[in-house]
Motif scaffolding. Structure first.
Motif, PDB file in Angstrom:
ATOM      1  N   ALA A  97       0.835  -1.201   0.000  1.00 54.45           N
ATOM      2  CA  ALA A  97       0.000   0.000   0.000  1.00 54.45           C
ATOM      3  C   ALA A  97       0.865   1.244   0.000  1.00 54.45           C
ATOM      4  N   ASP A  98       0.487   2.205  -0.842  1.00 58.24           N
ATOM      5  CA  ASP A  98       1.197   3.484  -0.917  1.00 58.24           C
ATOM      6  C   ASP A  98       0.636   4.411   0.157  1.00 58.24           C
ATOM      7  N   LEU A  99       1.397   4.625   1.223  1.00 60.88           N
ATOM      8  CA  LEU A  99       0.929   5.447   2.331  1.00 60.88           C
ATOM      9  C   LEU A  99       1.057   6.936   2.062  1.00 60.88           C
ATOM     10  N   THR A 100       1.670   7.289   0.927  1.00 58.06           N
ATOM     11  CA  THR A 100       1.917   8.694   0.629  1.00 58.06           C
ATOM     12  C   THR A 100       0.926   9.255  -0.382  1.00 58.06           C
ATOM     13  N   HIS A 101       0.400   8.407  -1.263  1.00 56.37           N
ATOM     14  CA  HIS A 101      -0.450   8.880  -2.344  1.00 56.37           C
ATOM     15  C   HIS A 101      -1.734   8.060  -2.411  1.00 56.37           C
ATOM     16  N   THR A 102      -2.815   8.710  -2.824  1.00 54.97           N
ATOM     17  CA  THR A 102      -4.048   7.969  -3.098  1.00 54.97           C
ATOM     18  C   THR A 102      -4.136   7.614  -4.571  1.00 54.97           C
ATOM     19  N   GLN A 103      -3.391   8.357  -5.392  1.00 53.75           N
ATOM     20  CA  GLN A 103      -3.291   8.074  -6.821  1.00 53.75           C
ATOM     21  C   GLN A 103      -1.964   7.374  -7.090  1.00 53.75           C
ATOM     22  N   CYS A 104      -1.947   6.599  -8.144  1.00 51.02           N
ATOM     23  CA  CYS A 104      -0.715   5.889  -8.502  1.00 51.02           C
ATOM     24  C   CYS A 104       0.297   6.864  -9.066  1.00 51.02           C
ATOM     25  N   THR A 105       1.539   6.684  -8.689  1.00 53.52           N
ATOM     26  CA  THR A 105       2.619   7.492  -9.241  1.00 53.52           C
ATOM     27  C   THR A 105       3.173   6.810 -10.480  1.00 53.52           C
ATOM     28  N   ASP A 106       3.924   7.556 -11.254  1.00 50.40           N
ATOM     29  CA  ASP A 106       4.557   7.045 -12.471  1.00 50.40           C
ATOM     30  C   ASP A 106       6.008   7.482 -12.486  1.00 50.40           C
ATOM     31  N   PRO A 107       6.943   6.582 -12.210  1.00 50.37           N
ATOM     32  CA  PRO A 107       6.761   5.168 -11.887  1.00 50.37           C
ATOM     33  C   PRO A 107       6.379   4.956 -10.422  1.00 50.37           C
ATOM     34  N   LEU A 108       6.149   3.722 -10.051  1.00 52.25           N
ATOM     35  CA  LEU A 108       5.891   3.420  -8.644  1.00 52.25           C
ATOM     36  C   LEU A 108       7.179   3.588  -7.854  1.00 52.25           C
ATOM     37  N   ILE A 109       7.049   4.088  -6.629  1.00 54.41           N
ATOM     38  CA  ILE A 109       8.214   4.360  -5.781  1.00 54.41           C
ATOM     39  C   ILE A 109       8.154   3.420  -4.588  1.00 54.41           C
ATOM     40  N   PRO A 110       8.939   2.365  -4.588  1.00 53.36           N
ATOM     41  CA  PRO A 110       8.860   1.370  -3.497  1.00 53.36           C
ATOM     42  C   PRO A 110       8.969   1.984  -2.108  1.00 53.36           C
ATOM     43  N   HIS A 111       9.751   3.057  -1.982  1.00 53.47           N
ATOM     44  CA  HIS A 111       9.961   3.690  -0.670  1.00 53.47           C
ATOM     45  C   HIS A 111       8.661   4.223  -0.091  1.00 53.47           C
ATOM     46  N   ASP A 112       7.688   4.537  -0.932  1.00 54.96           N
ATOM     47  CA  ASP A 112       6.417   5.078  -0.467  1.00 54.96           C
ATOM     48  C   ASP A 112       5.459   3.995   0.019  1.00 54.96           C
ATOM     49  N   TYR A 113       5.815   2.743  -0.192  1.00 50.35           N
ATOM     50  CA  TYR A 113       4.911   1.635   0.082  1.00 50.35           C
ATOM     51  C   TYR A 113       5.229   0.951   1.399  1.00 50.35           C
ATOM     52  N   ALA A 114       4.158   0.409   2.001  1.00 52.79           N
ATOM     53  CA  ALA A 114       4.288  -0.305   3.273  1.00 52.79           C
ATOM     54  C   ALA A 114       3.341  -1.502   3.275  1.00 52.79           C
ATOM     55  N   TYR A 115       3.336  -2.202   4.380  1.00 50.51           N
ATOM     56  CA  TYR A 115       2.493  -3.376   4.583  1.00 50.51           C
ATOM     57  C   TYR A 115       2.842  -4.496   3.601  1.00 50.51           C
ATOM     58  N   TRP A 116       4.138  -4.621   3.312  1.00 46.50           N
ATOM     59  CA  TRP A 116       4.595  -5.676   2.414  1.00 46.50           C
ATOM     60  C   TRP A 116       4.363  -7.045   3.035  1.00 46.50           C
ATOM     61  N   GLY A 117       3.838  -7.948   2.240  1.00 46.30           N
ATOM     62  CA  GLY A 117       3.683  -9.330   2.677  1.00 46.30           C
ATOM     63  C   GLY A 117       4.829 -10.180   2.155  1.00 46.30           C
ATOM     64  N   LYS A 118       4.644 -11.489   2.200  1.00 48.56           N
ATOM     65  CA  LYS A 118       5.720 -12.412   1.818  1.00 48.56           C
ATOM     66  C   LYS A 118       5.871 -12.554   0.322  1.00 48.56           C
ATOM     67  N   GLY A 119       4.878 -12.231  -0.455  1.00 50.26           N
ATOM     68  CA  GLY A 119       4.977 -12.390  -1.888  1.00 50.26           C
ATOM     69  C   GLY A 119       4.564 -13.767  -2.353  1.00 50.26           C
ATOM     70  N   THR A 120       4.379 -13.879  -3.652  1.00 47.27           N
ATOM     71  CA  THR A 120       4.003 -15.160  -4.252  1.00 47.27           C
ATOM     72  C   THR A 120       4.875 -15.395  -5.489  1.00 47.27           C
ATOM     73  N   GLN A 121       5.391 -16.600  -5.614  1.00 44.77           N
ATOM     74  CA  GLN A 121       6.330 -16.926  -6.690  1.00 44.77           C
ATOM     75  C   GLN A 121       5.592 -17.219  -7.992  1.00 44.77           C
ATOM     76  N   VAL A 122       6.034 -16.550  -9.055  1.00 38.63           N
ATOM     77  CA  VAL A 122       5.557 -16.842 -10.406  1.00 38.63           C
ATOM     78  C   VAL A 122       6.744 -17.364 -11.203  1.00 38.63           C
ATOM     79  N   THR A 123       6.611 -18.553 -11.748  1.00 39.47           N
ATOM     80  CA  THR A 123       7.667 -19.151 -12.554  1.00 39.47           C
ATOM     81  C   THR A 123       7.110 -19.498 -13.919  1.00 39.47           C
ATOM     82  N   VAL A 124       7.736 -18.930 -14.954  1.00 40.68           N
ATOM     83  CA  VAL A 124       7.290 -19.164 -16.324  1.00 40.68           C
ATOM     84  C   VAL A 124       8.346 -20.010 -17.026  1.00 40.68           C
ATOM     85  N   SER A 125       7.919 -21.129 -17.550  1.00 42.57           N
ATOM     86  CA  SER A 125       8.845 -22.033 -18.237  1.00 42.57           C
ATOM     87  C   SER A 125       8.602 -21.977 -19.739  1.00 42.57           C
ATOM     88  N   SER A 126       9.686 -22.078 -20.471  1.00 41.35           N
ATOM     89  CA  SER A 126       9.563 -22.024 -21.942  1.00 41.35           C
ATOM     90  C   SER A 126       9.616 -23.424 -22.535  1.00 41.35           C
TER      91      SER A 126
END
Length: 126
Positions: A97-126
């Motif tokens: 979640a971007d705690l600094t802006h209600t609108q999306c920035t261009d580009p996204l600024i990771p430093h403005d974001y919080a409440y990071w979770g563990k993430g989910t792995q995406v693996t694409v095989s060719s």
């Protein structure tokens, strides 16, 4: 108040996945929600975002035309549909979640974001 990303997996190139980001009601109400990804040995890249105020969206060039972000306020969930997946989409995907802006920035600024979770792995095989 961590956001929980899910829905990743192993998919062949050209395939699709739908990622989900579960959040508290107030998070979706007040903050823009962004999706980021991090591939091995690379920095964190902002991929897409949806604003809290009007639902406007942002996409990095890497996802334009292939990724679609949406939200379901009733379920307190933000989704990102990944279509036409490529090898280079392989990464751990996070939402935050971007705690600094209600609108999306261009580009996204990771430093403005919080409440990071563990993430989910995406693996694409060719």
């Amino acid at each position: 108040v961590q956001l929980q990303a899910s829905g990743g997996g192993l998919v062949q190139a050209g395939g699709f996945l739908r990622l989900s980001c579960a959040a508290r009601d107030f998070v979706l109400q007040y903050y823009a929600i962004g999706w980021f990804r991090q591939a091995p040995g690379k920095g964190r890249e902002g991929v897409s975002c949806i604003s809290s105020s009007d639902g406007s969206t942002y996409y990095a060039d890497s996802g334009k035309g292939r990724f679609t972000i949406s939200r379901d306020k009733g379920k307190s969930t933000v989704y990102m549909q990944l279509d036409s997946l490529k090898d280079e989409d392989t990464a751990v995907y996070y939402c935050a979640a971007d705690l600094t802006h209600t609108q999306c920035t261009d580009p996204l600024i990771p430093h403005d974001y919080a409440y990071w979770g563990k993430g989910t792995q995406v693996t694409v095989s060719s």
